[in-house]
Scaffold this motif. Structure first.
Motif, PDB file in Angstrom:
ATOM      1  N   ASN A 137       5.542  23.771  32.983  1.00  0.00           N
ATOM      2  CA  ASN A 137       6.852  23.665  32.325  1.00  0.00           C
ATOM      3  C   ASN A 137       7.504  25.030  32.183  1.00  0.00           C
ATOM      4  O   ASN A 137       8.708  25.186  32.399  1.00  0.00           O
ATOM      5  CB  ASN A 137       6.706  23.034  30.937  1.00  0.00           C
ATOM      6  CG  ASN A 137       6.412  21.559  31.028  1.00  0.00           C
ATOM      7  OD1 ASN A 137       6.615  20.944  32.073  1.00  0.00           O
ATOM      8  ND2 ASN A 137       5.905  20.977  29.945  1.00  0.00           N
ATOM      9  N   GLN A 142       8.767  26.379  35.459  1.00  0.00           N
ATOM     10  CA  GLN A 142       9.974  25.652  35.865  1.00  0.00           C
ATOM     11  C   GLN A 142      11.188  26.157  35.080  1.00  0.00           C
ATOM     12  O   GLN A 142      12.273  26.310  35.619  1.00  0.00           O
ATOM     13  CB  GLN A 142       9.763  24.166  35.624  1.00  0.00           C
ATOM     14  CG  GLN A 142      10.606  23.327  36.546  1.00  0.00           C
ATOM     15  CD  GLN A 142      10.229  21.862  36.452  1.00  0.00           C
ATOM     16  OE1 GLN A 142       9.678  21.400  35.444  1.00  0.00           O
ATOM     17  NE2 GLN A 142      10.538  21.122  37.485  1.00  0.00           N
ATOM     18  N   LEU A 143      10.946  26.426  33.805  1.00  0.00           N
ATOM     19  CA  LEU A 143      12.011  26.935  32.939  1.00  0.00           C
ATOM     20  C   LEU A 143      12.615  28.224  33.518  1.00  0.00           C
ATOM     21  O   LEU A 143      13.822  28.436  33.475  1.00  0.00           O
ATOM     22  CB  LEU A 143      11.400  27.217  31.561  1.00  0.00           C
ATOM     23  CG  LEU A 143      12.306  27.624  30.417  1.00  0.00           C
ATOM     24  CD1 LEU A 143      13.208  26.459  30.042  1.00  0.00           C
ATOM     25  CD2 LEU A 143      11.478  28.039  29.197  1.00  0.00           C
ATOM     26  N   MET A 154       8.972  29.777  25.019  1.00  0.00           N
ATOM     27  CA  MET A 154       9.876  28.909  24.263  1.00  0.00           C
ATOM     28  C   MET A 154      10.446  29.614  23.038  1.00  0.00           C
ATOM     29  O   MET A 154      11.582  29.356  22.629  1.00  0.00           O
ATOM     30  CB  MET A 154       9.163  27.607  23.834  1.00  0.00           C
ATOM     31  CG  MET A 154       9.019  26.569  24.934  1.00  0.00           C
ATOM     32  SD  MET A 154      10.464  26.377  25.982  1.00  0.00           S
ATOM     33  CE  MET A 154      11.507  25.398  24.904  1.00  0.00           C
ATOM     34  N   PRO A 177      16.838  31.449  29.930  1.00  0.00           N
ATOM     35  CA  PRO A 177      15.785  31.798  30.887  1.00  0.00           C
ATOM     36  C   PRO A 177      16.282  32.646  32.067  1.00  0.00           C
ATOM     37  O   PRO A 177      15.579  33.539  32.524  1.00  0.00           O
ATOM     38  CB  PRO A 177      15.284  30.437  31.385  1.00  0.00           C
ATOM     39  CG  PRO A 177      15.647  29.472  30.319  1.00  0.00           C
ATOM     40  CD  PRO A 177      16.840  30.011  29.610  1.00  0.00           C
TER      41      PRO A 177
END
Ligand code: AMP
Ligand code: ZN
Length: 488
Positions: A109, A112-113, A294, A310
């Motif tokens: 994840n 990908q971010l 995050m 990002p």
């Protein structure tokens, strides 16, 4: 086109010659999935994402292998207490493989971010136990390893006596190492402190273990990477990457294992990405000086005054060469955000500009593009590429004001090059950033209005602003340096 790569093994920038014309085999050490990846980890993976993207841009067909370390990476060369997965599984009251799954998902994840491309093959250590057992047996049979109390160790002294050069990558003098380390007291399983585990005996209470000719155990971390890299890329392959801190002992051991097993150095070009620091100190889980992706992106942290998109973070990393240390700070991110926005505005503007019916003036698109490629082929120099991109940005803004001209062909070419360099090579993403900065500006206005209400002692209004934002999942936090927000 002459691609030059800084080879950590020789300490020089070398002209890159792949083993097979037009093809590249690249292996990068993946994460040890026992906890969330921090921004330091992200920096290393992003550095190799750039390498992967540039190689493809230059026309190479790349087989990119990045593993998942899901067993065997001990915090120390020892007991079950030092098994990261077992430790974490006790802490979280989960099965070790639940820990593996949880943090593998998090890892994917996060990458990908930040728009990292997935590798072509992503092997796991636990999926390659048989290969590791085979390598261990071979090393034993060849006299490069010995069994001791159910564990098998690589014999560094034997390797060097047979012509190996342990220490060649990290530039350590092995004779000095041998001379300066106290000999073991005979209680130890190892002949020499430099010897490292190929296979480790598991104690009865150890959960992650597999049967072997030497009893139940688990693989050594260094052997995992040798097994997986050579399986998918061959006994000798082009590029091996990882963070600088993996040079020793991890990569040094990989060289020794590969050379001993196959009679050939496993890797032609060793590449090491430099470290991310925060407030001047290396980002590392053990010191607690970390920030999670995050936390940076939502603003839910105590280090930065606001959230950062990002793509801004990605741009910030790429503004430094992968071999330089980068320090994460509020000021640096704010500066990157400005630069990023200007770049994106220029790309947008370029799409709207009209070509001139006469010849181009003030900019040589061909020569400019050559310089951009030169930067990329000079050991993946992204900061120099970005400097060239900003020459184009300046020209593009000038065009809007009637300075300079671009013929139809040049305008088309500049658009294509900018698109490829900004989106394909640097991997930046445009659209959302605009929404993000709008959100940022909007919240800035609300925070300002709330401050005015507080000054006027209109507590009802100031509380209402805070509470209604809270209901929308936006939390305002009052700190020493003013009010910041985070998205929940
Ligand atoms: P690990 O999961 O600990 O095996 O680390 C995964 C990758 O992150 C390795 O290539 C490390 O070298 C790299 N790494 C760890 N800390 C940092 C840091 N502070 N800056 C850059 N890379 C790092
Ligand atoms: Zn590795």
């Amino acid at each position: 086109m002459n691609l030059k790569i800084y080879n950590s093994l020789t300490g020089e920038k070398e002209v890159f010659k792949p083993l097979l014309d037009g093809h590249v085999g690249m292996y990068v050490c993946g994460p040890t999935v026992y906890s969330n990846v921090h921004m330091g980890n992200v920096r290393t993976f992003l550095s190799f994402d750039l390498v992967y993207r540039v190689l493809q841009y230059l026309g190479y067909k790349v087989r990119y292998v990045r593993n998942i370390t899901d067993a065997g990476h001990l915090t120390d060369d020892g007991t079950v207490e030092n098994d990261r997965f077992v430790k974490q599984s006790r802490l979280e009251k989960l099965e070790p493989m639940e820990i593996v799954q949880k943090y593998t998902v998090d890892f994917h994840n996060v990458l990908q971010l930040f728009n990292l491309l997935p590798p072509n093959i992503e092997p796991t250590a636990t999926g390659h136990i048989i290969e590791q057992l085979e390598l261990t047996k071979r090393l034993l049979a060849m006299g490069y390893a010995y069994e001791s109390n159910g564990s098998v160790y690589f014999d560094v002294r034997a390797y060097n006596e047979k012509g190996g050069n342990y220490g060649e990558l990290s530039k350590r003098n092995i004779d000095e190492l041998f001379a300066n380390t106290r000999s073991l007291d005979g209680q130890d399983e190892k002949k020499n402190p430099q010897d490292f585990a190929l296979w480790k005996k598991a104690s009865p209470e150890h959960i992650m273990k597999w049967p072997s000719p030497w009893g139940e155990g688990f693989p050594g971390w260094h052997l995992e990477c040798t097994a997986m890299s050579t399986k998918y890329l061959g006994d000798r392959f082009d590029i091996h990457g990882g963070g600088m801190d993996l040079k020793f002992p991890h990569h040094e051991c990989e060289i020794a294992q590969g050379t001993a097993c196959n009679g050939t150095a496993p890797v032609n070009y060793w590449m090491h990405a430099n470290m991310l620091t925060m407030n001047g100190q290396k980002m590392s889980k053990s010191t607690g000086n970390t920030i999670l992706p995050m936390e940076l992106v939502t603003g839910d942290n105590t280090f930065f005054e606001k959230p950062f998109h990002p793509s801004v973070v990605r741009f910030f990393f790429l503004q430094a060469h992968y071999r330089s240390v980068v320090d994460l700070s509020n000021e640096a991110l704010l500066a990157s955000e400005k630069g990023f926005q200007r770049l994106m505005e220029a790309v947008k503007l370029l799409g709207q500009l009209e070509a001139s019916s006469s010849a181009s003036e003030g900019f040589d698109v061909g020569a400019w593009h050559e310089k951009c490629v030169e930067a990329l082929t000079d050991d993946f120099n992204s900061p120099i590429l970005i400097a060239h991109l900003f020459e184009a940005v300046k020209y593009i803004f000038g065009l809007k004001e009637g300075k300079g001209k671009l013929s139809f062909e040049d305008l088309e070419a500049l658009r294509e090059h900018m698109d490829q360099l900004v989106f394909d090579v640097l991997g930046l993403q445009a659209v959302e950033e605009n929404n993000h900065s709008k959100l940022d500006a909007t919240l800035g206005v609300l925070i300002e209005l709330r401050n005015q209400a507080r000054k006027a002692k209109n507590w009802a209004l100031s509380d209402e602003i805070r509470d209604r934002l809270q209901a929308e999942g936006i939390e305002l936090k009052d700190g020493k340096n003013g009010t910041t927000y985070s998205l929940n």
